[in-house]
Write a protein that holds these residues in place. Structure first.
Motif, mmCIF file in Angstrom:
data_model
loop_
_atom_site.group_PDB
_atom_site.id
_atom_site.type_symbol
_atom_site.label_atom_id
_atom_site.label_comp_id
_atom_site.label_asym_id
_atom_site.label_seq_id
_atom_site.Cartn_x
_atom_site.Cartn_y
_atom_site.Cartn_z
ATOM 1 N N UNK A 262 12.429 53.211 32.878
ATOM 2 C CA UNK A 262 11.088 52.823 32.432
ATOM 3 C C UNK A 262 10.029 53.801 32.939
ATOM 4 N N UNK A 263 10.231 54.342 34.135
ATOM 5 C CA UNK A 263 9.272 55.308 34.668
ATOM 6 C C UNK A 263 9.224 56.592 33.846
ATOM 7 N N UNK A 264 10.303 56.875 33.131
ATOM 8 C CA UNK A 264 10.348 58.080 32.308
ATOM 9 C C UNK A 264 9.649 57.907 30.967
ATOM 10 N N UNK A 265 9.543 56.677 30.511
ATOM 11 C CA UNK A 265 9.145 56.443 29.124
ATOM 12 C C UNK A 265 7.763 56.978 28.781
ATOM 13 N N UNK A 266 6.790 56.751 29.657
ATOM 14 C CA UNK A 266 5.432 57.192 29.331
ATOM 15 C C UNK A 266 5.333 58.713 29.345
ATOM 16 N N UNK A 267 6.042 59.366 30.286
ATOM 17 C CA UNK A 267 5.966 60.823 30.356
ATOM 18 C C UNK A 267 6.606 61.472 29.134
ATOM 19 N N UNK A 268 7.566 60.797 28.528
ATOM 20 C CA UNK A 268 8.218 61.306 27.327
ATOM 21 C C UNK A 268 7.483 60.902 26.057
ATOM 22 N N UNK A 269 6.510 59.996 26.193
ATOM 23 C CA UNK A 269 5.792 59.519 25.018
ATOM 24 C C UNK A 269 6.575 58.503 24.211
ATOM 25 N N UNK A 270 7.537 57.838 24.841
ATOM 26 C CA UNK A 270 8.411 56.902 24.130
ATOM 27 C C UNK A 270 8.107 55.445 24.434
ATOM 28 N N UNK A 271 7.135 55.183 25.271
ATOM 29 C CA UNK A 271 6.887 53.817 25.731
ATOM 30 C C UNK A 271 6.621 52.860 24.576
ATOM 31 N N UNK A 272 5.817 53.296 23.599
ATOM 32 C CA UNK A 272 5.473 52.450 22.462
ATOM 33 C C UNK A 272 6.441 52.624 21.301
ATOM 34 N N UNK A 273 7.208 53.703 21.319
ATOM 35 C CA UNK A 273 8.080 54.003 20.179
ATOM 36 C C UNK A 273 9.433 53.317 20.277
ATOM 37 N N UNK A 274 9.961 53.202 21.483
ATOM 38 C CA UNK A 274 11.272 52.583 21.673
ATOM 39 C C UNK A 274 11.156 51.074 21.541
ATOM 40 N N UNK A 275 12.008 50.494 20.706
ATOM 41 C CA UNK A 275 11.933 49.056 20.454
ATOM 42 C C UNK A 275 12.524 48.207 21.555
ATOM 43 N N UNK A 276 13.377 48.796 22.391
ATOM 44 C CA UNK A 276 13.986 48.053 23.491
ATOM 45 C C UNK A 276 14.447 49.056 24.539
ATOM 46 N N UNK A 277 14.459 48.629 25.785
ATOM 47 C CA UNK A 277 15.005 49.442 26.878
ATOM 48 C C UNK A 277 15.860 48.540 27.749
ATOM 49 N N UNK B 290 27.913 43.703 26.294
ATOM 50 C CA UNK B 290 26.726 42.855 26.394
ATOM 51 C C UNK B 290 25.412 43.619 26.224
ATOM 52 N N UNK B 291 25.203 44.778 26.875
ATOM 53 C CA UNK B 291 23.914 45.456 26.709
ATOM 54 C C UNK B 291 23.604 45.822 25.256
ATOM 55 N N UNK B 292 24.623 46.237 24.507
ATOM 56 C CA UNK B 292 24.407 46.588 23.101
ATOM 57 C C UNK B 292 24.128 45.347 22.256
ATOM 58 N N UNK B 293 24.870 44.291 22.505
ATOM 59 C CA UNK B 293 24.647 43.047 21.767
ATOM 60 C C UNK B 293 23.257 42.486 22.048
ATOM 61 N N UNK B 294 22.858 42.542 23.315
ATOM 62 C CA UNK B 294 21.537 42.039 23.700
ATOM 63 C C UNK B 294 20.439 42.881 23.061
ATOM 64 N N UNK B 295 20.620 44.209 23.052
ATOM 65 C CA UNK B 295 19.603 45.095 22.481
ATOM 66 C C UNK B 295 19.435 44.850 20.994
#
Length: 222
Positions: free
Chosen positions: A121-136, A150-155
């Motif tokens: 999550x700390x990387x997301x804003x620096x990459x510009x992906x915070x608003x673009x990625x639908x799930x993390x 489970x992680x894929x099913x949950x996502x």
């Protein structure tokens, strides 16, 4: 093979798939080595281990441990890596164009990684992906991590898609194992990190791509 448009939902691994994080990892282990009076480890020697996680990278950086990495060294690795996070690595060449092509086609995408969620999550804003990625989803977000499905099913559920509408992209065998266990189509990112003996052909993915640019072609997707 699909034809004409991209998958409706694409889930990505992070390290070695979207992000060339090896330089950050090398800076981390070399700080640890310097603290112990050891010379720097060449990036090329560490790169194949990056997708295997903190324990594997620590074992590679300190071969004298014989693979027995103490828990306190893992904690040290994560603490130092938190300080080096995003300082040296970047998205792989072609990733931004590929993500933009997905978005332009109306597809949605998200990230499922075994990296601890707070680091991802700390990387997301620096990459510009915070608003673009639908799930993390991180390795500690849920009770299980890849290769468990489970992680894929949950996502998929969190993004509102059926498993059949999703493709998972990763550079490690456990990524493909997780996708197969989830009943999700999979694609191997051949540009990522692999040990010399790793053979992606044996992973039984639905497709493989040599570069992110290859995925600008909708017909390259399974």
């Amino acid at each position: 093979m699909r034809s004409g448009c991209f998958p409706r939902c694409v889930l990505f691994d992070l390290d070695g798939t979207l992000l060339d994080s090896a330089p950050d990892m090398a800076a981390t282990v070399n700080r640890m080595r310097a603290a112990r009076g050891a010379p720097p480890m060449p990036l090329a020697e560490l790169r194949p281990h990056v997708s295997k996680g903190a324990r594997a990278m620590s074992a590679a950086a300190f071969p004298e441990l014989g693979g027995e990495v103490p828990a306190e060294m893992i904690q040290e690795f994560l603490a130092v890596y938190g300080e080096e996070l995003g300082r040296h690595g970047n998205a792989f060449d072609g990733i931004e164009a590929m993500l933009s092509a997905l978005e332009a086609d109306g597809a949605r995408w998200g990230i499922v990684t075994n990296k601890p969620e707070y680091l991802a999550r700390n990387l997301m804003s620096s990459l510009g992906w915070e608003q673009r990625s639908g799930v993390l989803i991180g390795g500690d977000t849920l009770a299980e991590r890849k290769p468990h499905p489970l992680p894929l099913l949950h996502a998929a559920e969190a993004m509102g898609f059926a498993v059949a509408d999703c493709v998972y992209v990763g550079d490690d065998e456990r990524d493909i194992l997780a996708a197969r266990a989830a009943g999700m189509r999979s694609l191997v990112a051949l540009w990522g990190y692999r040990l010399q003996h790793d053979d992606p052909l044996t992973w039984q993915a639905d497709a493989m791509a040599a570069t992110p640019a290859d995925l600008l072609d909708p017909d390259a997707w399974p």
